[in-house]
Write a protein that holds these residues in place. Structure first.
Motif, short mmCIF file in Angstrom:
data_model
loop_
_atom_site.label_atom_id
_atom_site.label_comp_id
_atom_site.label_asym_id
_atom_site.label_seq_id
_atom_site.Cartn_x
_atom_site.Cartn_y
_atom_site.Cartn_z
N TRP A 43 13.79 -25.81 -20.95
CA TRP A 43 13.00 -25.14 -21.99
C TRP A 43 11.54 -25.38 -21.70
O TRP A 43 11.17 -26.28 -20.95
CB TRP A 43 13.42 -25.55 -23.38
CG TRP A 43 13.31 -27.00 -23.73
CD1 TRP A 43 14.17 -28.00 -23.39
CD2 TRP A 43 12.27 -27.61 -24.51
NE1 TRP A 43 13.74 -29.18 -23.92
CE2 TRP A 43 12.58 -28.98 -24.60
CE3 TRP A 43 11.12 -27.13 -25.13
CZ2 TRP A 43 11.76 -29.87 -25.30
CZ3 TRP A 43 10.33 -28.02 -25.83
CH2 TRP A 43 10.65 -29.37 -25.90
N SER A 52 16.91 -30.54 -21.34
CA SER A 52 17.66 -31.01 -22.49
C SER A 52 19.13 -31.21 -22.13
O SER A 52 19.69 -30.45 -21.35
CB SER A 52 17.55 -30.00 -23.64
OG SER A 52 18.34 -30.41 -24.73
N CYS A 54 21.24 -30.84 -24.50
CA CYS A 54 21.85 -29.92 -25.46
C CYS A 54 21.50 -28.49 -25.07
O CYS A 54 20.42 -28.23 -24.54
CB CYS A 54 21.33 -30.19 -26.87
SG CYS A 54 21.70 -31.83 -27.47
N THR A 55 22.36 -27.57 -25.40
CA THR A 55 22.14 -26.18 -25.02
C THR A 55 21.65 -25.30 -26.16
O THR A 55 21.56 -24.10 -26.03
CB THR A 55 23.44 -25.56 -24.45
OG1 THR A 55 24.47 -25.69 -25.42
CG2 THR A 55 23.84 -26.24 -23.16
N GLU A 56 21.32 -25.92 -27.29
CA GLU A 56 20.78 -25.14 -28.41
C GLU A 56 19.75 -25.99 -29.13
O GLU A 56 19.74 -27.22 -29.02
CB GLU A 56 21.90 -24.71 -29.35
CG GLU A 56 22.74 -25.84 -29.87
CD GLU A 56 23.98 -25.36 -30.60
OE1 GLU A 56 24.22 -25.85 -31.71
OE2 GLU A 56 24.68 -24.50 -30.06
N TRP A 59 16.51 -29.20 -29.04
CA TRP A 59 16.74 -29.75 -27.71
C TRP A 59 16.35 -31.22 -27.67
O TRP A 59 15.53 -31.69 -28.44
CB TRP A 59 15.96 -28.95 -26.67
CG TRP A 59 16.43 -27.55 -26.59
CD1 TRP A 59 17.67 -27.13 -26.21
CD2 TRP A 59 15.70 -26.38 -26.92
NE1 TRP A 59 17.75 -25.75 -26.28
CE2 TRP A 59 16.54 -25.27 -26.71
CE3 TRP A 59 14.40 -26.14 -27.37
CZ2 TRP A 59 16.16 -23.97 -26.92
CZ3 TRP A 59 14.01 -24.84 -27.58
CH2 TRP A 59 14.88 -23.77 -27.37
N THR A 60 16.97 -31.94 -26.75
CA THR A 60 16.70 -33.37 -26.64
C THR A 60 15.32 -33.62 -26.02
O THR A 60 14.82 -32.82 -25.25
CB THR A 60 17.76 -34.08 -25.79
OG1 THR A 60 17.78 -33.51 -24.49
CG2 THR A 60 19.13 -33.97 -26.42
N HIS A 113 24.46 -32.24 -18.86
CA HIS A 113 24.17 -32.25 -20.28
C HIS A 113 25.43 -32.54 -21.08
O HIS A 113 26.53 -32.45 -20.58
CB HIS A 113 23.53 -30.93 -20.70
CG HIS A 113 24.47 -29.79 -20.59
ND1 HIS A 113 24.80 -29.23 -19.39
CD2 HIS A 113 25.17 -29.13 -21.51
CE1 HIS A 113 25.66 -28.26 -19.59
NE2 HIS A 113 25.90 -28.19 -20.86
#
Length: 114
Positions: A43, A52, A54-56, A59-60, A113
């Motif tokens: 991102w 990230s 995370c995928t949504e 985000w981390t 991830h």
């Protein structure tokens, strides 16, 4: 979510980052060629490339990110904007953290991830 669907979402994320044009292509190419980073969801923010687990959204923020510097250089920053990892003359150096092997840098040990 299955592993296959996660891979498709991550791949779509890489394409979206490429399409939005806010990150230099040499950095995208270098990051995408690193197998551990390629598995993470990319991102962008202010021309920076973030990764990230995370995928949504949300985000981390637990991984370093790369910010563009002047004259084609890059800054690698830690999880917080105040954490300095180093400066790199090229995108490839930014990915490998100033010439250190990727397995020993801040991205070392990543398996993808979650």
């Amino acid at each position: 979510m299955t592993q296959d669907s996660s891979k498709l979402i991550v791949e779509a994320g890489w394409q979206a980052v490429r399409d939005d044009g806010r990150v230099r292509n040499d950095l995208l190419d270098a990051a995408y060629s690193e197998p551990r980073l390629k598995q993470l969801f990319p991102w962008t923010g202010m021309g920076e490339l973030h990764f990230s687990r995370c995928t949504e959204p949300r985000w981390t923020w637990d991984l370093p990110y790369i910010s563009p510097g002047t004259e084609g250089t890059y800054w690698v920053l830690g999880q917080l904007r105040t954490e300095w990892v180093g400066q790199a003359a090229t995108a490839q150096e930014a990915i490998s953290h100033g010439g250190r092997p990727p397995t020993t840098g801040p991205w070392g040990g990543l398996r993808g991830h979650t």
